[in-house]
Design an enzyme around this catalytic site. Structure first.
Site, PDB file in Angstrom:
ATOM      1  N   CYS A  55       0.907  -1.526  -0.129  1.00 25.34           N
ATOM      2  CA  CYS A  55      -0.008   0.086   0.114  1.00 25.34           C
ATOM      3  C   CYS A  55       0.933   1.327  -0.031  1.00 25.34           C
ATOM      4  O   CYS A  55       2.149   1.189   0.494  1.00 25.34           O
ATOM      5  CB  CYS A  55      -0.963   0.086   1.200  1.00 25.34           C
ATOM      6  N   GLU A  57       0.561   3.965   1.969  1.00 21.67           N
ATOM      7  CA  GLU A  57       0.984   4.163   3.222  1.00 21.67           C
ATOM      8  C   GLU A  57       2.392   3.526   3.526  1.00 21.67           C
ATOM      9  O   GLU A  57       3.060   4.003   4.360  1.00 21.67           O
ATOM     10  CB  GLU A  57       0.019   3.949   4.271  1.00 21.67           C
ATOM     11  N   CYS A  91      -2.881  -1.035   7.438  1.00 19.73           N
ATOM     12  CA  CYS A  91      -2.206   0.263   7.154  1.00 19.73           C
ATOM     13  C   CYS A  91      -2.407   0.964   8.496  1.00 19.73           C
ATOM     14  O   CYS A  91      -1.352   1.695   9.103  1.00 19.73           O
ATOM     15  CB  CYS A  91      -2.369   0.811   6.202  1.00 19.73           C
TER      16      CYS A  91
HETATM   17  N1  THU Z   1      -4.511   0.633  -1.204  1.00 18.43           N
HETATM   18  C1  THU Z   1      -3.487   1.501  -0.816  1.00 18.43           C
HETATM   19  O1  THU Z   1      -2.467   1.507  -1.343  1.00 18.43           O
HETATM   20  N2  THU Z   1      -3.810   2.385   0.194  1.00 18.43           N
HETATM   21  C2  THU Z   1      -5.186   2.284   1.014  1.00 18.43           C
HETATM   22  O2  THU Z   1      -5.335   3.175   1.736  1.00 18.43           O
HETATM   23  C3  THU Z   1      -6.037   1.382   0.336  1.00 18.43           C
HETATM   24  C4  THU Z   1      -5.766   0.348  -0.659  1.00 18.43           C
HETATM   25  C5  THU Z   1      -4.124   0.002  -2.360  1.00 18.43           C
HETATM   26  C6  THU Z   1      -3.756  -1.589  -2.276  1.00 18.43           C
HETATM   27  C7  THU Z   1      -4.094  -2.014  -3.782  1.00 18.43           C
HETATM   28  O3  THU Z   1      -2.914  -1.884  -4.489  1.00 18.43           O
HETATM   29  C8  THU Z   1      -5.117  -0.980  -4.239  1.00 18.43           C
HETATM   30  O4  THU Z   1      -5.159   0.105  -3.415  1.00 18.43           O
HETATM   31  C9  THU Z   1      -6.516  -1.799  -4.361  1.00 18.43           C
HETATM   32  O5  THU Z   1      -6.866  -2.277  -3.048  1.00 18.43           O
END
Ligand code: THU
Length: 139
Positions: A55, A57, A91
């Protein structure tokens, strides 16, 4: 507001534009204002082996730690649309590690950087387990 959010939001937008999200088509950017006064950004990085994706974050926090930043003062997350891209459960725990038990501001923006939600890390993860819990157990 206490913190000038424009540089943080801009950093999160720029990071979002660098995201590698070919599987979900859901690019996300995050930017941390650290206690050292610097801004650290990250984007999500997906993988053909889906569960290995990381992610935004997590990327921002890793960048902060690598540079010696010790604590989160504020974190901004920017998704690809109009729906608030709130941090996933994992996260929230990662943010908690560096945001203290009382929590720090978390701001979620839409694709253009307009604020959709202003909350705190403690609100997102109440009664969280953190470093202090381990310290206590070890006496
Ligand atoms: N994702 C993030 O990077 N941060 C968030 O707060 C929620 C989800 C990403 C994970 C994945 O690559 C995509 O968003 C879809 O879930």
């Amino acid at each position: 507001m206490a913190t000038d959010l424009k540089p943080l939001i801009d950093a999160a937008l720029k990071a979002r534009d660098a995201a590698y999200a070919p599987y979900s088509n859901h690019p996300v950017g995050a930017a941390v204002l650290a206690a050292d006064g610097n801004i650290y950004a990250g984007c999500n990085v997906e993988n053909a082996a889906y569960p290995l994706g990381t992610c935004a974050e997590a990327g921002a926090i890793a960048a902060m730690v690598l540079a010696g930043g010790k604590a989160i003062k504020h974190i901004v997350v920017v998704g690809p649309g109009e729906v608030a891209c709130t941090p996933c459960g994992g996260c929230r725990q990662k943010i908690r590690e560096f945001a203290g038990s009382a929590g720090k501001p978390v701001t979620i923006c839409d694709k253009d950087g307009n604020i959709l939600l202003e909350t705190t890390s403690a609100e997102l993860l109440p009664h969280a387990f953190g470093p202090e819990n381990i310290d206590e157990a070890q006496g």
